[in-house]
Design a protein around this motif. Structure first.
Motif, PDB file in Angstrom:
ATOM      1  N   PHE A  60      -8.062   2.255  -1.116  1.00  0.00           N
ATOM      2  CA  PHE A  60      -9.176   2.520  -2.011  1.00  0.00           C
ATOM      3  C   PHE A  60      -8.735   3.639  -2.945  1.00  0.00           C
ATOM      4  N   ARG A  61      -9.432   3.803  -4.044  1.00  0.00           N
ATOM      5  CA  ARG A  61      -9.104   4.903  -4.943  1.00  0.00           C
ATOM      6  C   ARG A  61     -10.374   5.498  -5.519  1.00  0.00           C
ATOM      7  N   GLN A  62     -10.265   6.769  -5.877  1.00  0.00           N
ATOM      8  CA  GLN A  62     -11.396   7.450  -6.494  1.00  0.00           C
ATOM      9  C   GLN A  62     -10.894   8.317  -7.633  1.00  0.00           C
ATOM     10  N   ALA A  63     -11.340   7.996  -8.819  1.00  0.00           N
ATOM     11  CA  ALA A  63     -11.006   8.773 -10.004  1.00  0.00           C
ATOM     12  C   ALA A  63     -12.057   9.864 -10.189  1.00  0.00           C
ATOM     13  N   PRO A  64     -11.718  10.937 -10.907  1.00  0.00           N
ATOM     14  CA  PRO A  64     -12.676  12.029 -11.118  1.00  0.00           C
ATOM     15  C   PRO A  64     -13.964  11.524 -11.749  1.00  0.00           C
ATOM     16  N   GLY A  65     -15.078  11.867 -11.139  1.00  0.00           N
ATOM     17  CA  GLY A  65     -16.372  11.499 -11.683  1.00  0.00           C
ATOM     18  C   GLY A  65     -16.769  10.058 -11.472  1.00  0.00           C
ATOM     19  N   LYS A  66     -15.976   9.318 -10.678  1.00  0.00           N
ATOM     20  CA  LYS A  66     -16.275   7.904 -10.455  1.00  0.00           C
ATOM     21  C   LYS A  66     -16.449   7.614  -8.976  1.00  0.00           C
ATOM     22  N   GLU A  67     -17.071   6.465  -8.711  1.00  0.00           N
ATOM     23  CA  GLU A  67     -17.244   6.022  -7.328  1.00  0.00           C
ATOM     24  C   GLU A  67     -15.898   5.571  -6.768  1.00  0.00           C
ATOM     25  N   ARG A  68     -15.781   5.663  -5.452  1.00  0.00           N
ATOM     26  CA  ARG A  68     -14.592   5.126  -4.809  1.00  0.00           C
ATOM     27  C   ARG A  68     -14.622   3.607  -4.924  1.00  0.00           C
ATOM     28  N   GLU A  69     -13.452   3.020  -5.190  1.00  0.00           N
ATOM     29  CA  GLU A  69     -13.397   1.564  -5.346  1.00  0.00           C
ATOM     30  C   GLU A  69     -12.273   0.972  -4.511  1.00  0.00           C
ATOM     31  N   PHE A  70     -12.483  -0.270  -4.129  1.00  0.00           N
ATOM     32  CA  PHE A  70     -11.504  -1.013  -3.346  1.00  0.00           C
ATOM     33  C   PHE A  70     -10.329  -1.398  -4.229  1.00  0.00           C
ATOM     34  N   VAL A  71      -9.124  -1.310  -3.665  1.00  0.00           N
ATOM     35  CA  VAL A  71      -7.915  -1.700  -4.387  1.00  0.00           C
ATOM     36  C   VAL A  71      -7.301  -2.948  -3.769  1.00  0.00           C
ATOM     37  N   ALA A  72      -6.906  -2.852  -2.502  1.00  0.00           N
ATOM     38  CA  ALA A  72      -6.245  -3.968  -1.839  1.00  0.00           C
ATOM     39  C   ALA A  72      -6.249  -3.727  -0.344  1.00  0.00           C
ATOM     40  N   ALA A  73      -6.097  -4.795   0.430  1.00  0.00           N
ATOM     41  CA  ALA A  73      -6.039  -4.674   1.881  1.00  0.00           C
ATOM     42  C   ALA A  73      -5.226  -5.818   2.462  1.00  0.00           C
ATOM     43  N   ILE A  74      -4.797  -5.631   3.715  1.00  0.00           N
ATOM     44  CA  ILE A  74      -3.984  -6.624   4.396  1.00  0.00           C
ATOM     45  C   ILE A  74      -4.303  -6.583   5.875  1.00  0.00           C
ATOM     46  N   THR A  75      -4.225  -7.731   6.539  1.00  0.00           N
ATOM     47  CA  THR A  75      -4.411  -7.755   7.983  1.00  0.00           C
ATOM     48  C   THR A  75      -3.077  -7.518   8.661  1.00  0.00           C
ATOM     49  N   TRP A  76      -3.118  -6.776   9.776  1.00  0.00           N
ATOM     50  CA  TRP A  76      -1.878  -6.563  10.526  1.00  0.00           C
ATOM     51  C   TRP A  76      -1.359  -7.894  11.069  1.00  0.00           C
ATOM     52  N   SER A  77      -2.264  -8.706  11.561  1.00  0.00           N
ATOM     53  CA  SER A  77      -1.883  -9.992  12.110  1.00  0.00           C
ATOM     54  C   SER A  77      -2.011 -11.066  11.042  1.00  0.00           C
ATOM     55  N   GLY A  78      -0.947 -11.699  10.703  1.00  0.00           N
ATOM     56  CA  GLY A  78      -0.987 -12.778   9.719  1.00  0.00           C
ATOM     57  C   GLY A  78      -0.719 -12.341   8.293  1.00  0.00           C
ATOM     58  N   GLY A  79      -0.928 -11.064   8.004  1.00  0.00           N
ATOM     59  CA  GLY A  79      -0.621 -10.558   6.665  1.00  0.00           C
ATOM     60  C   GLY A  79      -1.492 -11.126   5.566  1.00  0.00           C
ATOM     61  N   ARG A  80      -2.741 -11.481   5.869  1.00  0.00           N
ATOM     62  CA  ARG A  80      -3.628 -11.981   4.812  1.00  0.00           C
ATOM     63  C   ARG A  80      -3.979 -10.825   3.880  1.00  0.00           C
ATOM     64  N   THR A  81      -3.924 -11.086   2.593  1.00  0.00           N
ATOM     65  CA  THR A  81      -4.137 -10.027   1.607  1.00  0.00           C
ATOM     66  C   THR A  81      -5.427 -10.213   0.821  1.00  0.00           C
ATOM     67  N   TYR A  82      -5.957  -9.108   0.366  1.00  0.00           N
ATOM     68  CA  TYR A  82      -7.178  -9.070  -0.441  1.00  0.00           C
ATOM     69  C   TYR A  82      -6.933  -8.082  -1.581  1.00  0.00           C
ATOM     70  N   TYR A  83      -7.424  -8.431  -2.760  1.00  0.00           N
ATOM     71  CA  TYR A  83      -7.227  -7.579  -3.924  1.00  0.00           C
ATOM     72  C   TYR A  83      -8.508  -7.462  -4.736  1.00  0.00           C
ATOM     73  N   ALA A  84      -8.644  -6.305  -5.377  1.00  0.00           N
ATOM     74  CA  ALA A  84      -9.659  -6.202  -6.419  1.00  0.00           C
ATOM     75  C   ALA A  84      -9.217  -7.103  -7.564  1.00  0.00           C
TER      76      ALA A  84
END
Length: 118
Positions: A37-61
């Motif tokens: 996740f990331r948070q820029a100054p003055g902004k809400e935290r936002e999702f960037v990317a994620a992955i599962t340990w098992s299987g390596g399925r990926t998710y992206y903004a």
């Protein structure tokens, strides 16, 4: 408990690349998602990317697909975020997080600063 330690942040010029690392330790659940996740100054935290340990399925903004790539090394319990073609608007503190699903990321790292200069 899961401990997460980020590294790899820094200052880069626009168009450059950085690779962030998130080293996980403790009780790692293979069913968990680990991501960024990331948070820029003055902004809400936002999702960037994620992955599962098992299987390596990926998710992206949607807005970051094609420039950012998430991957994992199960042997070293590390998740990476490769960031290419960086833009000044990518400047933020980037946090590694882990949990059973995207809405309940219960474990967080301390964050690493990424600054992209124009």
């Amino acid at each position: 408990q899961v401990q997460l330690v980020e590294s790899g942040g820094g200052l880069v010029q626009a168009g450059g690349s950085l690779r962030l690392s998130c080293a996980a330790s403790g009780r790692i659940y293979t069913s968990y998602l680990t991501g960024w996740f990331r948070q820029a100054p003055g902004k809400e935290r936002e999702f960037v990317a994620a992955i599962t340990w098992s299987g390596g399925r990926t998710y992206y903004a949607d807005s970051l697909k094609g420039r950012f790539t998430v991957s994992r090394d199960n042997v070293n319990n590390t998740v990476y975020l490769q960031m290419n073609s960086l833009k000044p608007e990518d400047t933020a503190v980037y946090y590694c997080a882990s949990g059973s699903n995207m809405a309940t990321m219960g474990y967080w790292g301390q964050g690493t600063q990424v600054t992209v200069s124009s």
